[in-house]
Design a protein around this motif. Structure first.
Motif, mmCIF file in Angstrom:
data_model
loop_
_atom_site.group_PDB
_atom_site.id
_atom_site.type_symbol
_atom_site.label_atom_id
_atom_site.label_comp_id
_atom_site.label_asym_id
_atom_site.label_seq_id
_atom_site.Cartn_x
_atom_site.Cartn_y
_atom_site.Cartn_z
ATOM 1 N N ALA A 1 31.731 -28.126 -14.341
ATOM 2 C CA ALA A 1 31.804 -27.566 -15.708
ATOM 3 C C ALA A 1 33.214 -27.054 -15.995
ATOM 4 N N GLY A 2 33.813 -26.383 -15.008
ATOM 5 C CA GLY A 2 35.158 -25.855 -15.207
ATOM 6 C C GLY A 2 36.176 -26.966 -15.450
ATOM 7 N N PHE B 1 35.721 -28.108 -19.025
ATOM 8 C CA PHE B 1 36.259 -27.078 -19.911
ATOM 9 C C PHE B 1 37.786 -27.194 -19.983
ATOM 10 N N SER C 1 29.640 -18.380 -25.456
ATOM 11 C CA SER C 1 29.131 -19.599 -24.842
ATOM 12 C C SER C 1 28.070 -20.199 -25.758
ATOM 13 N N ALA D 1 29.390 -26.437 -21.776
ATOM 14 C CA ALA D 1 27.940 -26.251 -21.917
ATOM 15 C C ALA D 1 27.225 -27.599 -21.858
ATOM 16 N N ALA E 1 34.306 -24.642 -24.621
ATOM 17 C CA ALA E 1 33.050 -24.007 -24.192
ATOM 18 C C ALA E 1 31.861 -24.888 -24.544
ATOM 19 N N GLY F 1 30.451 -17.538 -21.329
ATOM 20 C CA GLY F 1 31.539 -18.051 -22.159
ATOM 21 C C GLY F 1 32.899 -17.855 -21.511
ATOM 22 N N ASN G 1 38.373 -18.974 -13.187
ATOM 23 C CA ASN G 1 37.035 -18.368 -13.206
ATOM 24 C C ASN G 1 37.137 -17.017 -12.495
ATOM 25 N N ALA H 1 20.692 -24.892 -18.323
ATOM 26 C CA ALA H 1 21.615 -25.394 -17.298
ATOM 27 C C ALA H 1 20.834 -26.116 -16.199
ATOM 28 N N VAL I 1 26.829 -28.890 -18.263
ATOM 29 C CA VAL I 1 25.843 -28.288 -17.351
ATOM 30 C C VAL I 1 24.413 -28.732 -17.663
ATOM 31 N N ALA J 1 27.909 -18.872 -17.953
ATOM 32 C CA ALA J 1 27.010 -18.785 -19.115
ATOM 33 C C ALA J 1 27.446 -17.719 -20.118
ATOM 34 N N THR K 1 37.224 -18.000 -17.493
ATOM 35 C CA THR K 1 35.909 -18.582 -17.795
ATOM 36 C C THR K 1 34.830 -17.764 -17.094
ATOM 37 N N LEU K 2 33.702 -17.579 -17.785
ATOM 38 C CA LEU K 2 32.651 -16.666 -17.306
ATOM 39 C C LEU K 2 31.294 -17.353 -17.266
#
Ligand code: ADP
Length: 300
Positions: free
Chosen positions: A249-250, A253, A238, A279, A275, A224, A184, A243, A282, A222, A219-220
């Motif tokens: 979440a990571g 993913f 994304s 999503a 992704a 994506g 991230n 959320a 979250v 929201a 990873t970013l």
């Protein structure tokens, strides 16, 4: 023929959570809510996320011979994870003591406990698991020398996926094995250190790739993710969701990405699926409790 789609090597913690009006200052005592106990740790989370998606998953980890260790084993088995590689004893189960205030800000104390006793010799003794697994995924909540040994134990045709969390500078031997390195924003900056000379995540992806991994994913949240390999950097959109809680979440993913890569999907395709899984995760509270089934991913 592999017995497992994914072997996760990593941490297993009990998360002990108390809601408070205000987090205590030094020397202060505050009263909080009833205690809630959740299975967690990045390794345990990844294994549950993959198994819930239908991946044949094994976990190599260490827990204590105590009630929290049994809680963690139960949650792994309930999700369908093979726990043959979970070692028991040597230290108390890892614990995260978490206080959360009404704004959602938290303070966390982690006792690594048994996670810190997952030793290189434990990895060497689990050679048959490595040879039975198409993809091996790990994080940094276990000793770094254990991760170095793991890289040396990889079967020649297996694939290695690393989320370097909590982040620290990595030796070249580990970086060179990553396919991909998944970070991230915060992890990207720590791994890059002084070479983080840009605010653009696409530049981070290129700079990270230059450090030796075969591929990189940034990873970013929201926004994506970005995937980067020798053929360039590509954005993965994304999925728009409401959320509720981004905890774990990571991990969801990463688990989904590792599994889909093992099925033979190209990196951008596997990341697009991951992704969707992130999503979905979250939209519900908690970490392991929030991980979706394939039907829930398809319904997004
Ligand atoms: P970490 O939990 O490691 O900080 P991120 O927050 O970047 O990781 O989340 C991992 C992935 O989960 C993201 O790349 C994205 O695909 C998905 N995700 C996270 N937060 C959201 C969100 N609010 N909306 C949609 N997808 C999200």
């Amino acid at each position: 023929m592999y017995d497992y789609d994914l072997l996760v090597v990593g941490s297993a913690n009990a998360d002990l959570v108390i809601g408070v009006e205000r987090r205590p200052d030094a020397g202060e005592t505050v009263l909080g809510s009833d205690l809630s106990v959740h299975p967690g740790g990045k390794g345990a989370n990844q294994a549950v996320a993959a198994a819930r998606l239908g991946a044949r998953t094994a976990l190599l980890a260490r827990v204590g011979d105590d009630a929290y260790g049994r809680l963690l084993l139960d949650s792994q088995r309930a999700a369908g994870v093979d726990t043959v590689g979970v070692l028991v004893g040597g230290a108390p189960t890892g614990i995260a003591l978490i206080t959360v205030d009404p704004s959602g800000d938290n303070s966390i104390v982690v006792s690594p406990g048994a996670n810190g006793r997952l030793r290189p010799e434990d990895v060497r003794a689990a050679g048959s698991l490595f040879h039975a697994s198409r993809v091996v995924s790990t994080q940094l909540e276990i000793p770094l020398e254990t991760v170095v040994e793991l890289v040396r134990c990889l079967a020649p045709d297996s694939r290695f996926v690393l989320n370097p969390s909590p982040p620290r500078p990595l030796p070249g031997e580990i970086l060179a094995a990553c396919d991909p390195l998944i970070v991230n924003e915060h992890e990207a900056k720590v791994i890059l250190g002084d070479s983080c000379v840009s605010d653009d995540p696409a530049d981070w992806a290129r700079l990270l790739l230059a450090k030796g991994p075969r591929s990189v994913v940034v990873t970013l949240g929201a926004e994506g993710a970005l995937v980067a390999a020798t053929d360039g950097v590509e954005r993965v959109p994304s999925v728009k969701v409401d959320a509720v809680d981004t905890t774990g979440a990571g991990d969801a993913f990463t688990a989904a990405l590792a599994w889909r890569l093992g099925l033979g999907e190209p990196l951008p395709v596997a990341a697009a699926y991951a992704a969707r899984v992130g999503a979905a995760a979250v939209t519900r509270a908690g970490a392991q409790e929030s991980y979706p089934t394939p039907e829930e991913v398809a319904a997004l």
